[in-house]
Write a protein that holds these residues in place. Sequence first.
Motif, PDB file in Angstrom:
ATOM      1  N   PHE A   1      38.130 -10.825 -66.236  1.00 59.13           N
ATOM      2  CA  PHE A   1      36.855 -10.100 -66.210  1.00 59.13           C
ATOM      3  C   PHE A   1      36.972  -8.816 -65.394  1.00 59.13           C
ATOM      4  CE2 PHE A   1      32.525  -9.593 -64.297  1.00 59.13           C
ATOM      5  CZ  PHE A   1      31.882  -9.214 -65.465  1.00 59.13           C
ATOM      6  N   ALA A   2      37.718  -8.887 -64.280  1.00 59.83           N
ATOM      7  CA  ALA A   2      37.925  -7.695 -63.448  1.00 59.83           C
ATOM      8  C   ALA A   2      38.690  -6.623 -64.225  1.00 59.83           C
ATOM      9  CB  ALA A   2      38.684  -8.055 -62.178  1.00 59.83           C
ATOM     10  N   GLN A   3      39.669  -7.040 -65.013  1.00 58.36           N
ATOM     11  CA  GLN A   3      40.413  -6.078 -65.820  1.00 58.36           C
ATOM     12  C   GLN A   3      39.472  -5.357 -66.792  1.00 58.36           C
ATOM     13  OE1 GLN A   3      43.219  -5.861 -64.146  1.00 58.36           O
ATOM     14  NE2 GLN A   3      44.716  -6.389 -65.717  1.00 58.36           N
ATOM     15  N   VAL A   4      38.604  -6.112 -67.440  1.00 55.84           N
ATOM     16  CA  VAL A   4      37.669  -5.518 -68.404  1.00 55.84           C
ATOM     17  C   VAL A   4      36.702  -4.566 -67.710  1.00 55.84           C
ATOM     18  CG1 VAL A   4      35.773  -6.051 -70.001  1.00 55.84           C
ATOM     19  CG2 VAL A   4      37.853  -7.421 -70.043  1.00 55.84           C
ATOM     20  N   VAL A   5      36.173  -4.986 -66.562  1.00 56.30           N
ATOM     21  CA  VAL A   5      35.216  -4.147 -65.826  1.00 56.30           C
ATOM     22  C   VAL A   5      35.882  -2.858 -65.350  1.00 56.30           C
ATOM     23  CG1 VAL A   5      33.826  -4.000 -63.715  1.00 56.30           C
ATOM     24  CG2 VAL A   5      33.707  -6.033 -65.144  1.00 56.30           C
ATOM     25  N   LEU A   6      37.100  -2.950 -64.832  1.00 50.45           N
ATOM     26  CA  LEU A   6      37.766  -1.761 -64.322  1.00 50.45           C
ATOM     27  C   LEU A   6      38.203  -0.823 -65.439  1.00 50.45           C
ATOM     28  CD1 LEU A   6      39.917  -3.283 -61.450  1.00 50.45           C
ATOM     29  CD2 LEU A   6      37.818  -1.962 -61.258  1.00 50.45           C
ATOM     30  N   LEU A   7      38.690  -1.370 -66.535  1.00 48.12           N
ATOM     31  CA  LEU A   7      39.150  -0.511 -67.618  1.00 48.12           C
ATOM     32  C   LEU A   7      38.007   0.171 -68.358  1.00 48.12           C
ATOM     33  CD1 LEU A   7      42.088  -2.606 -69.084  1.00 48.12           C
ATOM     34  CD2 LEU A   7      42.222  -0.442 -67.847  1.00 48.12           C
ATOM     35  N   SER A   8      36.873  -0.510 -68.477  1.00 48.21           N
ATOM     36  CA  SER A   8      35.742   0.080 -69.187  1.00 48.21           C
ATOM     37  C   SER A   8      34.709   0.705 -68.254  1.00 48.21           C
ATOM     38  CB  SER A   8      35.066  -0.976 -70.059  1.00 48.21           C
ATOM     39  OG  SER A   8      34.549  -2.009 -69.252  1.00 48.21           O
ATOM     40  N   ARG A   9      34.928   0.582 -66.946  1.00 55.13           N
ATOM     41  CA  ARG A   9      34.017   1.136 -65.925  1.00 55.13           C
ATOM     42  C   ARG A   9      32.578   0.685 -66.147  1.00 55.13           C
ATOM     43  NH1 ARG A   9      35.486   7.384 -65.211  1.00 55.13           N
ATOM     44  NH2 ARG A   9      33.665   7.284 -63.872  1.00 55.13           N
ATOM     45  N   MET A  10      32.382  -0.615 -66.309  1.00 58.65           N
ATOM     46  CA  MET A  10      31.036  -1.165 -66.487  1.00 58.65           C
ATOM     47  C   MET A  10      30.325  -1.201 -65.143  1.00 58.65           C
ATOM     48  SD  MET A  10      31.221  -4.188 -69.302  1.00 58.65           S
ATOM     49  CE  MET A  10      32.412  -5.239 -68.565  1.00 58.65           C
ATOM     50  N   ARG A  11      29.408  -0.279 -64.964  1.00 58.30           N
ATOM     51  CA  ARG A  11      28.710  -0.168 -63.678  1.00 58.30           C
ATOM     52  C   ARG A  11      27.804  -1.356 -63.404  1.00 58.30           C
ATOM     53  NH1 ARG A  11      27.961   5.080 -66.077  1.00 58.30           N
ATOM     54  NH2 ARG A  11      29.528   6.460 -65.222  1.00 58.30           N
ATOM     55  N   LYS A  12      27.188  -1.883 -64.462  1.00 52.54           N
ATOM     56  CA  LYS A  12      26.238  -2.974 -64.263  1.00 52.54           C
ATOM     57  C   LYS A  12      26.931  -4.292 -63.936  1.00 52.54           C
ATOM     58  CE  LYS A  12      22.649  -0.855 -66.909  1.00 52.54           C
ATOM     59  NZ  LYS A  12      21.594  -0.980 -67.860  1.00 52.54           N
ATOM     60  N   ALA A  13      28.165  -4.455 -64.355  1.00 54.63           N
ATOM     61  CA  ALA A  13      28.900  -5.691 -64.072  1.00 54.63           C
ATOM     62  C   ALA A  13      29.621  -5.631 -62.736  1.00 54.63           C
ATOM     63  CB  ALA A  13      29.898  -5.961 -65.192  1.00 54.63           C
ATOM     64  N   TRP A  14      29.633  -4.474 -62.103  1.00 62.21           N
ATOM     65  CA  TRP A  14      30.356  -4.277 -60.847  1.00 62.21           C
ATOM     66  C   TRP A  14      29.826  -5.188 -59.739  1.00 62.21           C
ATOM     67  CZ3 TRP A  14      28.156  -1.131 -56.700  1.00 62.21           C
ATOM     68  CH2 TRP A  14      29.024  -0.959 -55.630  1.00 62.21           C
ATOM     69  N   GLY A  15      28.521  -5.289 -59.582  1.00 62.30           N
ATOM     70  CA  GLY A  15      27.933  -6.143 -58.550  1.00 62.30           C
ATOM     71  C   GLY A  15      28.228  -7.615 -58.791  1.00 62.30           C
ATOM     72  N   MET A  16      28.169  -8.031 -60.051  1.00 60.30           N
ATOM     73  CA  MET A  16      28.466  -9.416 -60.378  1.00 60.30           C
ATOM     74  C   MET A  16      29.945  -9.723 -60.127  1.00 60.30           C
ATOM     75  SD  MET A  16      27.732 -11.563 -63.831  1.00 60.30           S
ATOM     76  CE  MET A  16      29.052 -10.909 -64.801  1.00 60.30           C
ATOM     77  N   LEU A  17      30.801  -8.752 -60.402  1.00 63.35           N
ATOM     78  CA  LEU A  17      32.228  -8.944 -60.177  1.00 63.35           C
ATOM     79  C   LEU A  17      32.521  -9.143 -58.695  1.00 63.35           C
ATOM     80  CD1 LEU A  17      35.155  -8.952 -61.202  1.00 63.35           C
ATOM     81  CD2 LEU A  17      35.144  -6.464 -60.921  1.00 63.35           C
TER      82      LEU A  17
END
Length: 137
Positions: A60-76
């Motif tokens: 999940f961290a890989q997906v968030v970092l590669l796509s720069r999902m700002r909304k998932a950052w806090g959940m991560l």
Amino acid sequence: MSSEIENIKVSMPTGVKNVLIINLLIMLVSGWALFNMYTETGAEVLIAFATWSLFGTLAFAQVVLLSRMRKAWGMLRALIYVVALLQALTTMVLTKDFFSLWGALIFFGSLFVVIYLIGLRGYLNSDGFKQWLLKLQ
């Protein structure tokens, strides 16, 4: 005056590249461990659950970092904290095998992962990462 927002291309910081590489290495090792748990030995439930949680969180961290999902950052960040606590519990369970060679290697590997997850959570809270994450794409 033009009210257009200028598109700015920002290159990925070296820290994010390092995190992606380390995450991939840990995912490979945990995938190998999961394969061995289910093919060769009877896995303990806690260790299997912790390894699956680690694998899923890092994916999940890989997906968030590669796509720069700002909304998932806090959940991560919260998810990494929970998995770090779970890995610390697993490290405590692994102390029973500490006096064998494989047991000591697994113990120190698990300890490394706990320290890495705490550092990763700190890096995700850093100002440099936040600036990169929140810049326009």
